[in-house]
Structures are given as C-alpha cells and as structure tokens.
Enzyme design. Structure first.
Site, PDB file in Angstrom:
ATOM      1  N   LYS A   1      59.938  10.574  36.418  1.00  0.00           N
ATOM      2  CA  LYS A   1      59.743  11.231  37.719  1.00  0.00           C
ATOM      3  C   LYS A   1      59.023  10.295  38.685  1.00  0.00           C
ATOM      4  O   LYS A   1      59.415  10.165  39.856  1.00  0.00           O
ATOM      5  CB  LYS A   1      58.944  12.518  37.532  1.00  0.00           C
ATOM      6  CG  LYS A   1      59.693  13.626  36.808  1.00  0.00           C
ATOM      7  CD  LYS A   1      58.779  14.825  36.560  1.00  0.00           C
ATOM      8  CE  LYS A   1      59.482  15.924  35.789  1.00  0.00           C
ATOM      9  NZ  LYS A   1      58.588  17.080  35.525  1.00  0.00           N
ATOM     10  N   SER A  52      54.485  13.945  36.544  1.00  0.00           N
ATOM     11  CA  SER A  52      53.863  14.678  35.440  1.00  0.00           C
ATOM     12  C   SER A  52      54.886  15.587  34.776  1.00  0.00           C
ATOM     13  O   SER A  52      55.855  16.025  35.405  1.00  0.00           O
ATOM     14  CB  SER A  52      52.677  15.502  35.952  1.00  0.00           C
ATOM     15  OG  SER A  52      51.997  16.136  34.879  1.00  0.00           O
ATOM     16  N   ASP A  53      54.649  15.859  33.516  1.00  0.00           N
ATOM     17  CA  ASP A  53      55.519  16.783  32.794  1.00  0.00           C
ATOM     18  C   ASP A  53      54.717  17.412  31.665  1.00  0.00           C
ATOM     19  O   ASP A  53      53.787  16.799  31.125  1.00  0.00           O
ATOM     20  CB  ASP A  53      56.739  16.067  32.223  1.00  0.00           C
ATOM     21  CG  ASP A  53      57.810  17.043  31.782  1.00  0.00           C
ATOM     22  OD1 ASP A  53      58.536  17.564  32.661  1.00  0.00           O
ATOM     23  OD2 ASP A  53      57.928  17.325  30.575  1.00  0.00           O
ATOM     24  N   GLN A  54      55.085  18.636  31.322  1.00  0.00           N
ATOM     25  CA  GLN A  54      54.419  19.334  30.232  1.00  0.00           C
ATOM     26  C   GLN A  54      55.444  19.918  29.271  1.00  0.00           C
ATOM     27  O   GLN A  54      56.415  20.554  29.693  1.00  0.00           O
ATOM     28  CB  GLN A  54      53.537  20.457  30.772  1.00  0.00           C
ATOM     29  CG  GLN A  54      52.734  21.191  29.686  1.00  0.00           C
ATOM     30  CD  GLN A  54      51.929  22.332  30.265  1.00  0.00           C
ATOM     31  OE1 GLN A  54      52.457  23.398  30.539  1.00  0.00           O
ATOM     32  NE2 GLN A  54      50.630  22.111  30.465  1.00  0.00           N
ATOM     33  N   ALA A  85      51.681  15.214  30.265  1.00  0.00           N
ATOM     34  CA  ALA A  85      51.726  13.778  30.549  1.00  0.00           C
ATOM     35  C   ALA A  85      51.632  13.534  32.039  1.00  0.00           C
ATOM     36  O   ALA A  85      52.123  14.321  32.853  1.00  0.00           O
ATOM     37  CB  ALA A  85      53.028  13.181  30.008  1.00  0.00           C
TER      38      ALA A  85
END
Length: 207
Positions: free
Chosen positions: A58, A74-76, A111
């Site tokens: 991203k 960011s990613d979860q 992250a």
C-alpha cells in the site's frame, strides 16, 4: 517548542476511517490517498506475512504516484491458529468469525510501513496484539453485531467500542494497534524517515 513545517508532504495510504482518526492524534498535516491493489492471500502465506506484505504494498503503491511524499501504509490480519481472519463484510460472515473465535486466543497482526520514493526510505514493522475472547453465546454475538455492525473490521469486533465486552484480555505494547494503526511504531518510522511528530504539528501550531 520550536515548530517547523514538514519538508515533505505526509500521506496516509488507506481508505480506513479508523486509521485516519488514529493518525489525527499525532496532530500533523496529512492527506489521504487510497491505494488500489489486490489484497488476496498468496498460497502458503501466513497471516503475519500477509499483513506485512500488504502494508508495504500500500505504501509503495501510493509512493509511486507521489514520490516526494512520506507515505504510510498499514494492514491488519487476525490470526486464529494460523488461519487469516479478515473483514467479514456481511452479518452472516461476522457471526461465523465471532463463533469461531469464541473462547479462543487470537493474534491481531497490525503492520505499518513508511516509504518515500524520492529519498529511498522504506521500512516497516508489526505490532502483534494477543486478544483472548470470552466464551460467547449466540445471543451475545447477535446482540453485539446488531448494535455495532463491525463488518469493516478484521475479526468482527471494535475494541474501542462495545466490542470490548466480547473480550477477556488484551496484550499489546502499542495500545492503538488493535484499532488499526500502531502509533508508537508509526512515530518511530516517521522519525527515521525524517518527520518527527513532536517537531511538526498541524497548522504549524505548538498548541
């Protein structure tokens, strides 16, 4: 306090309103630009690897379009015994997720990546959050979902809202990570990229 204007624009590469609201806590000027990329899991990819890869992807995607900017991605991904749990999208899927996580320990891998194409800076980190879910009845699950409708949240629960009543405990060293953006790690990465949140405040104000 001596306050300076940022030498580079800051962009949050995300469509998440939760991440936007979290980043606003740092009181820095920033823009939001949502990247367009495939978020599918690759064969054999562990949940923590998926979160790290997508966060970086991203940030890189947006940085290509705005090379001067410092970009946050960011990613979860929720991890239930090695199985990736993403956003439910629908009520039925949310019921399935919460039923599966009832009484279980789930690790939410949040992250974050920071990239600046022009300077060549690129770094990321992961904030794991271990969440113990209570043993939930079908009625509790239905009542919660009808009240909060958390269909855009990984794991079908908003810990910052009524979802906290679903939980027995939370273990984390970065308190905002479970909501969607680990601000301690984000601040560390921004400082490494040359943007200190305590030296650059929104509207150039030290208030």
């Amino acid at each position: 306090m001596n306050v300076t204007l940022p030498s580079r624009p800051l962009i949050l590469g995300s469509s998440s309103r939760y991440r936007r609201e979290l980043l606003e806590r740092l009181r820095m000027p920033f823009e939001v630009f949502a990247p367009d990329l495939d978020e599918s899991t690759r064969p054999g990819e562990a949940p923590v690897q998926l979160a790290a890869r997508l966060a970086m992807a991203k940030a890189q995607a947006v940085a290509k379009q705005f090379p001067r900017a410092i970009v946050i991605g960011s990613d979860q991904v929720a991890d239930l015994n090695g199985q990736a749990i993403g956003k439910p999208g629908t009520h039925a899927r949310a019921v399935e997720q919460l039923s599966a996580m009832s009484g279980q320990s789930v690790v939410f891998h949040t992250a974050v990546a920071v990239v600046c194409a022009e300077s060549g800076f690129s770094a990321g980190d992961i904030a794991p959050v271990r969440v113990q879910f209570r043993s939930l009845s079908a009625v509790e699950i239905e009542n919660y979902l009808n009240a909060e409708q958390p269909y855009d949240c990984a794991g079908s629960a908003k810990s910052e809202g009524l979802g906290i009543a679903l939980l027995a405990s939370i273990e984390s060293d970065d308190p905002s990570a479970l909501i969607g953006l680990p601000l301690i790690r984000t601040s560390q990465l921004l400082r490494q990229a040359g943007l200190d949140p305590l030296l650059v405040l929104k509207n150039g104000s030290s208030a």
